[in-house]
Structures are given as structure tokens and as C-alpha cells.
Design a protein around this motif. Sequence first.
Motif, PDB file in Angstrom:
ATOM      1  N   VAL A 115      45.634  43.580  36.653  1.00  0.00           N
ATOM      2  CA  VAL A 115      44.811  42.431  36.649  1.00  0.00           C
ATOM      3  C   VAL A 115      45.367  41.262  36.125  1.00  0.00           C
ATOM      4  CG1 VAL A 115      42.715  41.582  35.564  1.00  0.00           C
ATOM      5  CG2 VAL A 115      42.527  43.529  36.450  1.00  0.00           C
ATOM      6  N   ALA A 116      46.265  41.649  34.938  1.00  0.00           N
ATOM      7  CA  ALA A 116      46.867  40.499  34.428  1.00  0.00           C
ATOM      8  C   ALA A 116      48.269  40.054  35.353  1.00  0.00           C
ATOM      9  CB  ALA A 116      47.503  40.901  33.179  1.00  0.00           C
ATOM     10  N   LEU A 117      48.889  40.736  36.396  1.00  0.00           N
ATOM     11  CA  LEU A 117      49.812  40.494  37.109  1.00  0.00           C
ATOM     12  C   LEU A 117      49.154  39.643  38.329  1.00  0.00           C
ATOM     13  CD1 LEU A 117      52.028  43.362  37.124  1.00  0.00           C
ATOM     14  CD2 LEU A 117      52.914  41.336  36.317  1.00  0.00           C
ATOM     15  N   TYR A 118      48.098  40.248  38.619  1.00  0.00           N
ATOM     16  CA  TYR A 118      47.487  39.247  39.841  1.00  0.00           C
ATOM     17  C   TYR A 118      47.071  37.906  39.536  1.00  0.00           C
ATOM     18  CZ  TYR A 118      43.976  38.177  43.468  1.00  0.00           C
ATOM     19  OH  TYR A 118      43.366  37.383  44.306  1.00  0.00           O
ATOM     20  N   PHE A 119      46.306  37.711  38.379  1.00  0.00           N
ATOM     21  CA  PHE A 119      45.699  36.298  38.144  1.00  0.00           C
ATOM     22  C   PHE A 119      46.834  35.483  37.736  1.00  0.00           C
ATOM     23  CE2 PHE A 119      41.641  38.816  38.077  1.00  0.00           C
ATOM     24  CZ  PHE A 119      40.848  37.952  39.002  1.00  0.00           C
TER      25      PHE A 119
END
Length: 317
Positions: free
Chosen positions: A180-184
Motif C-alpha cells: 500500500v505504501a509503495l503504491y500510494f
Amino acid sequence: MVVSILYVLIGLVLLVVGGEFLVRSSVALSFRLKLSKMVIGLTVVSFATSAPELLVSIQAALGGLSDISLGNVVGSNIANIGLVLGITAIIGPLAIDKDFYKFNWPVMVILSFALYLLLGNDGVLSQIEGLILVSSLLVYLFLLIRRARKFSDAMLEEVDDSLQKTSNFKILIWLLIGGVALYFGSELLVNGAENIALKLGVSEGVIAVTLIAVGTSVPELAASVIAALKQEKAISLGNLIGSNIFNIASVLGITSLIQPIAVKDEALMSVNIYWMLGFAIILLPLAFVPKRMVLGRPKGLLIFVAYCIFIALVFVK
């Protein structure tokens, strides 16, 4: 402009956090799958630490911002040597092992020239060419693992043994947080960088080769500086060269498999890629002259000053 800068800063923080959680979860999962520490260190960790660059490049390519995809990799490869290696050598001299010029350096230079030829051919990194790059990465990993069997696990200190005891639930949570952190993070960074480029009247490629490239190199820089200040074994020359190899073969290879990458910024092929080749090539003579197999402060200062000159010239039209 302020909002765009905030997007970039938040994006970079999320990429660092996401990358850290992805590395931890990947290593813990690899232990569960009974992979050896050597294989984990040489493949799993390398792939996981390339995840921020990969997500940024894919996000940019899918959004039609191929200059960010290419600029990110070219700029990161320049920053890994000029910025990270330069500053680390200024803090404390780095010893160079024979594996540097016998294996890692030649592979990095060959892939760097391959990228130059593939892009110079028609200005596009096609899916077939992406497949060639990914295939070359698999060959490199095979040779790397085979060569590493001759050495002890001492070279793989970045693999945390305590992660062997991590529960399945914790691994899953770490994977979710990392993903999630990498995507956003990649989405915010790409959008913010595009807006800053528009506001400043420069190309996305300029922002990618400077701001984004330095941002994605921050984890390596922090790890190197901390290790050097503690007078511990700093992040090795081999690791930084390995990062450059992964940037070309995996980041651009996988990205172009998903979406062909076109050269839009003329400066990339007329200026920036020559700087990348120059920083790659200069490492060999620096390894032998004047003091053999040591990268001391004068050499570190030389490549750091060269990096500063590169950054200054990027913004000069």
C-alpha cells in the motif's frame, strides 16, 4: 507548487517505509520457504530494494510519462556512484575487492551500453527489448549465486537472522503495509513531480534525473553514511553496482514489458546517458590509480564534485 512539493515529500517517505516493510516481509517469507541465506541476500533483498524505483517507473510509464521512467533509472545510477559512493568515500576510504573488476563492473558497463544502444536504435524500449533485459538479469543472478557459493555468508550481513521467527500474520501485515505504501507513494511522487516540472517550466525528465533519482537513492545514502560514521563495513561497492544492474535490467526491463517506454526528453540521449556511462566507466581507473584497490577521500571528492557539476548542468538550458 507547495502542494506538489508536499506530494513529492510524502511520496518519498511512503516509498522508504514501503520498501523497508517489503524487504522485511520478503526476507521473512523466504526463510519460511526454506531458501538459503545466500539466495535471500543476493536475490530477494535486491529485488525488494528495487521495488520503489520499479513502482515509480511503472506508474509513470502507464501515465504516459516515460521520461520519468527513464530519468529515474539513469539519474539513480548516476546518484548511486556520484552521490552515495562519493560521500561514503569522503567519510571513510572503501576497500575494493577483486570481484569488482572481474564480475560486477563488467556486467554494469555491458548493461549500461546495452541500454544506450537499445534506446539509440529507435528511441523506444519495446517489450521484446524488455524481455532481453529481464533475461539478462536472470543470467546475472545465476552467475552471481554460483560465484557466491565460493564465499562465506559474511558477505550477506544485511539479511537479518531474527526474521526467521516472524509469524505468518506479521508477514502478511508487513506485505500489506509495504504494498500500500509503495503504491500510494509512487502515485504521489509521480503526480507531484509532473506538477513541479510544469510549474518550473522544465521537462519531467529533468525532475526525474534529479529530485526523484536522489529521493529513491536516499535509503542507500543513509545506510552508507551511518555505516561509514560507525567505521563499520559500509555498503559495499559491489552492492551499489548491483543496484545499478537491477535498475536497468529489472526496473526498465519489467516496466517495458508492461508498457513500452519511449524517449521524449532529448537531453536523456544527448547528455544524461553519457554521464551515466562516464560514471560507470571511471570506476575502473579509480580502482587502480593512484592507490590500488582503495577508494579514498580524494577519489570520493572527485566523483562527488562531478555529480554536483552534472546536477548544475541539468538545469542549464
